[in-house]
Scaffold this active site. Structure first.
Site, short mmCIF file in Angstrom:
data_model
loop_
_atom_site.label_atom_id
_atom_site.label_comp_id
_atom_site.label_asym_id
_atom_site.label_seq_id
_atom_site.Cartn_x
_atom_site.Cartn_y
_atom_site.Cartn_z
CE1 TYR A 172 3.54 0.03 -29.85
CE2 TYR A 172 5.38 1.51 -28.63
CZ TYR A 172 4.16 0.52 -28.88
OH TYR A 172 4.18 0.14 -27.47
CB SER A 178 -4.00 3.00 -20.52
OG SER A 178 -4.86 3.11 -20.86
N PRO A 179 -2.04 5.59 -18.78
CG PRO A 179 -0.30 7.36 -19.05
CD PRO A 179 -0.93 5.80 -19.31
CG LEU A 180 -4.12 10.41 -19.35
CD1 LEU A 180 -4.03 11.80 -19.82
CD2 LEU A 180 -3.91 10.58 -17.42
N GLY A 218 -7.37 5.99 -22.06
CA GLY A 218 -7.54 6.18 -23.39
C GLY A 218 -7.86 7.40 -22.92
N GLY A 219 -7.74 8.36 -22.35
CA GLY A 219 -8.35 10.53 -22.29
C GLY A 219 -9.63 10.33 -20.72
CG LEU A 268 -8.60 7.84 -15.39
CD1 LEU A 268 -7.52 7.43 -14.97
CD2 LEU A 268 -9.75 8.27 -14.55
N GLY A 269 -9.21 12.67 -18.60
CA GLY A 269 -8.32 13.63 -18.72
C GLY A 269 -8.99 15.17 -18.66
N GLY A 270 -10.48 14.60 -18.00
CA GLY A 270 -11.39 15.35 -18.22
C GLY A 270 -12.01 16.09 -19.31
#
Length: 322
Positions: A53, A210-212, A214-215, A217-219
């Site tokens: 990283y 990556s629970p969302l 890449g964004g 699922l974040g709305g």
């Protein structure tokens, strides 16, 4: 905050994992320090990083930032510290992979960057098809014996890789793998076929990354941008995905739920999941993620979510055979 055992070990960790991949390239060191302090103050005890990283120009940068925070904050004993080995760290032929040679070099380099004398969870960032499992476990067992690491985990492994690694470790009398980091979210449920059943069988805690997605699922914000700034709404030409995400946001709106928090909460309700990794770039994103623990999804809610985001149909082979 909720807590769980780290796989089948006796170690306790928070069910939200603080990912640090943005620290350095996207989040300043000052802001990273503040985020780590706030996370620990709020009960997050599991901090995850990796030797690669920091970006191609400065691999190791993120570990250096975490190390300076550990040295200045005095909070090393408050956290379970995880990092990873595999990725290319230099121009040499042995500067990557899971050879005993690279594992020895890589762990010492990570310890220096992190300014600590031990790593709690040392994870293989990817499977190394060119290195025998006997060699890998010989190297890992030596690190445990030397006190440089406490546990070994994996990341991005297939189910059969988990089996091979675990069975080889058992033959050696080693503890073996205790966790697996996998891509897992409402839009990516393939791990339910074989990775989750294998992890459950061998006593591994599953840590979704990556629970969302890449964004996605974040709305949407009012400007049509996914929460998270750089994560824009997907290709507008993908009409099926657009319709699916519109249904998801309508589901959340009907229940007065923030989509990102609801997506994290769904993972926290999944069998075998230890806890998702969040990678906040800002304090606002951290605070939002912490709200996932306030959401209790009913059986009806979970069934409705399955209608929006159908999984693979269960574990293999029943999902695709009689």
């Amino acid at each position: 905050m909720q807590y769980s055992q780290l796989g089948r070990t006796g170690a306790t960790v928070s069910r939200l994992v603080l990912g640090t991949m943005n620290f350095g390239p996207h989040t300043t060191e000052e802001d990273a320090f503040a985020i780590m302090d706030r996370a620990v103050d709020q009960g997050v005890t599991f901090v995850d990083t990796a030797n690669v990283y920091g970006g191609a120009e400065h691999r190791g940068w993120t570990e250096e930032i975490v190390g300076r925070w550990l040295a200045s904050s005095g909070r090393r004993d408050e956290i379970v510290l995880a990092t990873k080995v595999y990725g290319e760290m230099g121009p040499g032929a042995n500067d990557r992979g899971l050879s005993a040679l690279n594992i020895r070099r890589a762990v010492d380099a990570s310890l220096r960057r992190l300014q600590t004398d031990h790593i709690d969870l040392y994870q293989m960032h990817h499977v190394d098809r060119s290195t025998p499992w006997e060699e890998i476990w010989q190297a890992m067992d030596l690190l445990v014996a030397q006190g440089k690491i406490s546990y070994v985990g994996s990341s991005n492994f297939a189910g059969w890789h988990l089996a091979r690694a675990s069975e080889t470790a058992a033959r050696r009398g080693s503890l073996g793998l205790v966790s697996e980091q996998s891509l897992y979210n409402l839009l990516s449920r393939d791990v339910e076929l074989e990775v989750l059943p294998a992890a459950e069988h061998y006593g591994l805690g599953v840590i979704p990354w990556s629970p969302l997605s890449g964004g996605k699922l974040g709305g949407r914000s009012e400007k049509g941008v996914r929460r998270g700034g750089a994560d824009r709404r997907h290709d507008p030409a993908d009409a099926d995905l657009t319709a699916q995400l519109d249904r998801w946001e309508a589901f959340c709106a009907e229940r007065d739920l923030a989509p990102g928090q609801a997506a994290l909460a769904w993972l926290l309700h999944r069998p075998g999941v230890l806890g998702p990794i969040i990678g906040p770039r800002t304090m606002e994103q951290l605070d939002s993620a912490l709200g996932a623990f306030e959401i209790e999804l009913t059986e009806e809610d979970l069934a409705a979510i399955d209608e929006i985001f159908p999984g693979p149909g269960g574990a293999a082979p029943e999902a695709y055979a009689w």
